[in-house]
Design a protein around this motif. Sequence first.
Motif, short mmCIF file in Angstrom:
data_model
loop_
_atom_site.label_atom_id
_atom_site.label_comp_id
_atom_site.label_asym_id
_atom_site.label_seq_id
_atom_site.Cartn_x
_atom_site.Cartn_y
_atom_site.Cartn_z
N GLN A 137 4.26 1.24 1.04
CA GLN A 137 4.64 2.16 0.38
C GLN A 137 3.66 3.30 -1.07
O GLN A 137 3.99 4.39 -0.14
CB GLN A 137 5.96 2.08 -0.35
CG GLN A 137 6.45 1.30 0.91
CD GLN A 137 6.64 1.87 2.16
OE1 GLN A 137 6.98 3.02 2.00
NE2 GLN A 137 6.69 1.08 3.30
N SER A 138 2.82 2.71 -1.54
CA SER A 138 2.10 3.14 -2.42
C SER A 138 1.43 2.05 -2.76
O SER A 138 1.68 1.17 -3.12
CB SER A 138 2.58 3.87 -3.57
OG SER A 138 3.74 2.86 -4.15
N ALA A 139 0.20 2.58 -3.60
CA ALA A 139 -0.96 1.91 -3.77
C ALA A 139 -1.69 2.75 -5.63
O ALA A 139 -1.56 3.86 -5.40
CB ALA A 139 -2.00 1.48 -3.51
N ARG A 140 -1.93 1.90 -6.01
CA ARG A 140 -3.16 2.51 -7.36
C ARG A 140 -4.06 1.64 -7.42
O ARG A 140 -3.60 0.81 -7.94
CB ARG A 140 -2.44 2.67 -8.22
CG ARG A 140 -3.04 3.64 -9.79
CD ARG A 140 -1.58 4.88 -10.37
NE ARG A 140 -2.03 5.33 -10.58
CZ ARG A 140 -2.54 6.82 -9.97
NH1 ARG A 140 -3.19 6.87 -9.72
NH2 ARG A 140 -2.22 7.58 -11.48
N PHE A 141 -5.01 2.01 -7.46
CA PHE A 141 -6.55 1.45 -7.68
C PHE A 141 -6.38 1.40 -8.94
O PHE A 141 -7.13 3.09 -9.53
CB PHE A 141 -7.35 1.34 -6.90
CG PHE A 141 -7.08 1.19 -5.66
CD1 PHE A 141 -7.25 -0.59 -5.16
CD2 PHE A 141 -6.71 1.42 -4.29
CE1 PHE A 141 -6.78 -0.45 -4.12
CE2 PHE A 141 -6.44 1.58 -2.76
CZ PHE A 141 -6.70 0.17 -2.80
#
Length: 92
Positions: A33-37
């Motif tokens: 649904q969402s990701a952050r690197f």
Amino acid sequence: MKASLKNRHFLTLLDYTPDEIEALIDLENGRLQSARFRGDFFSMQDPDELADALRGCRMDYTSILSALQEADVSAHIHGLRKEQLAALLADV
């Protein structure tokens, strides 16, 4: 803690320590649904663009690799290849 860049080339995922790359992901029904690197890596493009490419993707290696087909992963996380990112995320 200081990190030494001496003799480091950042060519593979194995060159990164867990302190240097962090993937924060939100899954629902097996789909991203969402990701952050985040992390201590070089980037020529915003890593959030990778998250946009992966949104809605099933979290298996083949689906991730397919979602990253058009992405230049190495421009977002220097030295990282699509196959490496797919393998990393599929292990989650």
